[in-house]
Design an enzyme around this catalytic site. Structure first.
Site, short mmCIF file in Angstrom:
data_model
loop_
_atom_site.label_atom_id
_atom_site.label_comp_id
_atom_site.label_asym_id
_atom_site.label_seq_id
_atom_site.Cartn_x
_atom_site.Cartn_y
_atom_site.Cartn_z
N TYR A 41 10.60 -13.56 -11.97
CA TYR A 41 9.46 -12.68 -11.67
C TYR A 41 8.26 -13.04 -12.55
O TYR A 41 7.13 -13.13 -12.07
CB TYR A 41 9.88 -11.23 -11.90
N HIS B 274 12.72 1.10 -12.51
CA HIS B 274 12.29 0.92 -13.89
C HIS B 274 12.78 2.09 -14.75
O HIS B 274 13.30 3.08 -14.24
CB HIS B 274 10.78 0.77 -13.97
N VAL C 255 1.68 2.18 -6.93
CA VAL C 255 0.25 2.02 -7.25
C VAL C 255 -0.59 2.19 -5.99
O VAL C 255 -1.67 2.79 -6.02
CB VAL C 255 -0.01 0.66 -7.94
N ASP D 275 19.22 -3.73 -24.00
CA ASP D 275 17.93 -3.10 -24.27
C ASP D 275 16.78 -3.85 -23.60
O ASP D 275 15.67 -3.33 -23.50
CB ASP D 275 17.66 -3.08 -25.78
N GLY E 213 0.78 -1.24 0.00
CA GLY E 213 0.00 0.00 0.00
C GLY E 213 0.80 1.28 0.00
O GLY E 213 0.25 2.36 -0.22
N ASN F 108 3.72 -0.49 -18.49
CA ASN F 108 4.71 0.18 -17.64
C ASN F 108 4.09 1.34 -16.85
O ASN F 108 3.71 2.35 -17.44
CB ASN F 108 5.86 0.71 -18.50
#
Length: 314
Positions: A136, A179, A12, A270, A8, A165
Site C-alpha cells: 500500500y 483501522h 472521507v 503493535d 465518494g 489517521n
C-alpha cells in the site's frame, strides 16, 4: 466547476459531501460522488468511460483498496497491484480529458520506517516504509512521482494531501479489517452488550495523530481551491495532539459509557510505534484553522455508530 470525487461513498467522501451540503461549497460548483458501483477503477476502459461521462474539471481522488494492519500484513501484493492500477487509470484519464486540477489522498504510512521525527513533506522517499504495509505504502508514494511527472511533462496541476489517521461517521468499523479507532468503537459496543472486558490488540503504547473526517473534508476544499504546489501537504493536528492507543480506547470507553475492564493482548502486533507528523506547512498557510477536539470528535463518531449500528457494523 464539475468536481468528481472517486471513493465518494467512503469515510472521507461522505465527510466532503456533508461539508458541501452544509453550504461550505461554492455556488459555481457541481459535485459528483462516485463509488466502485459506478466504475471499476482498476479497469482503464471503465475509468476512461467514467471521465467521458461526467467531464469533470476537477477531481478529488480518494478511491483505494484500504485496510487495517492485519489485512495489510496478509495481502501486501494485492494492495500494491490494486492501488497502482487505480491511481494510474485515474491520473491518466484526468490528463487525457483535460482536468484542471487533481487532489489525491496519500497516507502517513508512506513515510520511511527508519526516520527522525517529526516527519515532514520532504522525507517521503528517504527510505523503505514499514514492512507491515509496504505494498500500500509504495503504491501511494507513486502518486507523488506521477504528479511530478504530469506537472513537468504536461504542466498539469496534480497534487496530493497526506492525512494522519482519519476517523468519523461512515468509517469501516469491521473489527478484523478496519483501522484502529473504528475497530475499537465496535469492540466497545460489543463488550458493553455482553458485559465482558474490552480486549485491545497490542500493548496500547503506540501513538497516533487522529484527524476528524469533517475537519479533513474542510481542508480538502481549501487544497482544491487555494493550494497550488505539486509537492504534497500533510493535513494533521499538531504533534502535541498525538494520543496513545490506550488513551484512544479510554476516550471511546468514556464516550460510550463503558464501565468494564480494559485488557491488552500483547500477543498481537503493535505495528509502527509512532509516525509523528509535522503540520508546520499547513500552519504556515492556515494558522487559524480550528480542529475539533479529539474527545468531542470521538463522542460524535460513537453517537453516529450507535444510531447507525445495523449498517455501520458491516
Amino acid at each position: 466547476k464539475r468536481i468528481l470525487v472517486t471513493g465518494g461513498t467512503g469515510l472521507v467522501g461522505r465527510a466532503i459531501e456533508k461539508v458541501v451540503a452544509d453550504e461550505e461549497g461554492r455556488p459555481d460548483e457541481e459535485w459528483i460522488f462516485v463509488s466502485s458501483r459506478d466504475a471499476d477503477l482498476t479497469s482503464s476502459s471503465e475509468t476512461k468511460a467514467l471521465f467521458e461521462k461526467h467531464k469533470p474539471t476537477h477531481v478529488i481522488h480518494l478511491a483505494a483498496m484500504v485496510g487495517g494492519l492485519f489485512k495489510n500484513i496478509r495481502s501486501n501484493l494485492d494492495f500494491w497491484r490494486t492501488n497502482i492500477h487505480i491511481n494510474d487509470n485515474v491520473l491518466h484519464s484526468a490528463h487525457e480529458t483535460g482536468v484542471q486540477k487533481v487532489v489525491s489522498c496519500l497516507s502517513t504510512c508512506i513515510f520511511p520506517d527508519k526516520t527522525t521525527y517529526p516527519i515532514d513533506e520532504t522525507m517521503i522517499h528517504n527510505g523503505p516504509p514499514h514492512s507491515s504495509n509496504f505494498g500500500y505504502s509504495y503504491a501511494k508514494r507513486m502518486i507523488d512521482v506521477q504528479n511530478r511527472g504530469y506537472s513537468e511533462q504536461h504542466g498539469r496541476r496534480f497534487t496530493a494531501v497526506i492525512p494522519t489517521n482519519v476517523f468519523g461517521p461512515h468509517d469501516n468499523f469491521n473489527i478484523e479489517d478496519g483501522h484502529v479507532l473504528p475497530g475499537l468503537i465496535h469492540k466497545v459496543y460489543l463488550a458493553k452488550q455482553s458485559g465482558s472486558a474490552l480486549t485491545v490488540w497490542g500493548t496500547g503504547k503506540p501513538r497516533r495523530q487522529f484527524i476528524y473526517s469533517l475537519d479533513l473534508a474542510r481542508l480538502f476544499l481549501w487544497v482544491l481551491w487555494e493550494y497550488d504546489e505539486v509537492e504534497p501537504i500533510i493535513l494533521s493536528v499538531g504533534e502535541e495532539d498525538e494520543v496513545s492507543i490506550r488513551e484512544a480506547a479510554e476516550a471511546i470507553a468514556e464516550a460510550m459509557e463503558f464501565r468494564g475492564e480494559l485488557v491488552f493482548d500483547t500477543t498481537k502486533s503493535d505495528g509502527q510505534f509512532k509516525k509523528t507528523a509535522s503540520n508546520a506547512k499547513l500552519r504556515r498557510y492556515l494558522p487559524g484553522f480550528q480542529f475539533t477536539p479529539f474527545r468531542k470528535a470521538v463522542k460524535e463518531t460513537c453517537a453516529w455508530f450507535n444510531a447507525n449500528y445495523a449498517n455501520a457494523r458491516k
